[in-house]
Design a protein around this motif. Sequence first.
Motif, short mmCIF file in Angstrom:
data_model
loop_
_atom_site.label_atom_id
_atom_site.label_comp_id
_atom_site.label_asym_id
_atom_site.label_seq_id
_atom_site.Cartn_x
_atom_site.Cartn_y
_atom_site.Cartn_z
N ASN A 99 0.82 -1.21 0.00
CA ASN A 99 0.00 0.00 0.00
C ASN A 99 0.85 1.26 0.00
N THR A 102 2.28 3.06 3.26
CA THR A 102 1.81 2.05 4.24
C THR A 102 0.30 1.83 4.20
N GLY A 103 -0.45 2.72 3.55
CA GLY A 103 -1.90 2.54 3.53
C GLY A 103 -2.52 2.79 4.90
N PHE A 149 -3.65 6.48 -0.35
CA PHE A 149 -3.76 6.48 1.11
C PHE A 149 -4.62 7.66 1.52
N ASN A 503 -4.15 7.01 7.92
CA ASN A 503 -2.76 6.73 7.59
C ASN A 503 -1.88 7.17 8.76
#
Length: 536
Positions: A99, A102-103, A149, A503
């Motif tokens: 992602n 980091t998503g 994100f 996020n």
Amino acid sequence: MKIDAIPFRKTGYFSELICDYIEGDKEVKPYFGRYPDLEGFKEQLMEKRSGFPKENREVLGKVLRRQYGDFRMSGATKNNISHLINNTAFTVTTGHQLNLFTGPLYFLYKIITAINLTRKLNIAYPDFQFVPVYWMATEDHDFEEINYFNFRGKKLRWNPAGRKEGAVGKLATTGLDILFETFSQEIGGGQNAETLKGLFKSAYLEHGNLTDATRYLANALFGEYGLVILDGDERELKKLMVPYVKRDLLEELSFKKVSETIDQLQEIPKNYGIQVNPREINYFYLIEGLRERIIRKDGRFYINNTQLEFSNEEIVKELNESPERFSPNVICRPLYQEVILPNLCYIGGGGELAYWLQLKSFFKEVQIPFPVLLLRNSALVVSAKQRNKLDRMSLEVSSLFLGQSALINKKIREISNINIDFSPQKKFLEEQFKDLYQLAEQTDKSFLGAVKAQEVKQLKGLDHLEHRLLKAQKRKLRDQVLRLTALQDELFPDHSLQERNLNFSELYLEYGKELVPKLLQALKPLSGDFTIIQME
């Protein structure tokens, strides 16, 4: 920092199956191996130690050293990779998609659970070494799941021109400079904002593909804690899988065994539901720009949406000569992990553990130890400002897990200067109708239906009056309702758990480099509860 907890079941956000697994319900026990406690891990490492080949360790160590290449490793990560060659070292693994940035926040929680569990195991069993591993899902091909994100209620999305199909790990990071500019404008200034901009820029603008960018980012966040980051898209690792892939191609083994388990699960009265259904062949064919299903039909193998096809002999030859072209799907990826890693435990979310619980009989058939399954830590982070709002409303954090309508009704009843609960009146009415039922029984039983109808009508009337009075009080106490719903919307964006939407950058802006250490301190891997972290 104050740490509270609430049972997963009481949050209302976790399935019956997962809650029963956590609580050790007898219905679920046939579908997992050892329970995630210290004794269970001791038994697991003894089984894994006796059955994990030394040559697999050597291949793993060689691949990891090559994958890190020019990446700067911490001393802790370097030591952990060197430990893995020894038969006293074992991994604790979590996995996640690549992602963007980091998503969702739970990316951090997965890795922190793994790190904290290895710390606990290293203390409990000092004669062994335990290594946290993040498995990058580089072979996934669902770009739309990973190309964005959320930040402050906005979806920051990457839309590269002329994007190729295939494994996302190989995607060039072209076009992320545009997203970086958007993010920079949204995030503003300040030391923490500049750190975040630097992380994004170094990860995505200074690395050529998504795999390298994600490795850089995860390493920057967790490298100092010894995290080992693994990309399974490797020829040498997949060579170790050849016998298992062959059986799946020729015998449809995973399909048969997982289907049997699904049939058993569907017979359980609780109706757990099925997380994922297996295909006859649970592998994709993977080459540059392509990841498509392998389909068997009329004794031949076809690659979906292509002109490629193979006979039995040709597909086995292709497997032996090019094992890197065979990519496991969600059913067989767990087996791949357990074949190439000296792994004790898989840490995942509720959805992941639900499909792992379908796999135990398949693992038994191929004689690979089934790992301990651990639900990752879940948390709600409450800022000091939000905590003050809760205090002013005399509200407990746990109340916010209610649905919004139920929360409002609960609070209105608490703060109203009149009693809006008609339960006593309903009880009194029911008692009066008991006398009427007795009278009807003694005189004319044909009146029982009429008495029942009148009882239902009058109870509904009381419900209606209660609803109208509650509605009137909501209007009267409108300001309190607005403040309450605004706070719940902050902590549960889109009426979902914070960790599934937010996020990490939003928390990092407030807590900076202390964010990860604070989370490491707050989250307990074997607690079995949902964590509420009230920041100072």
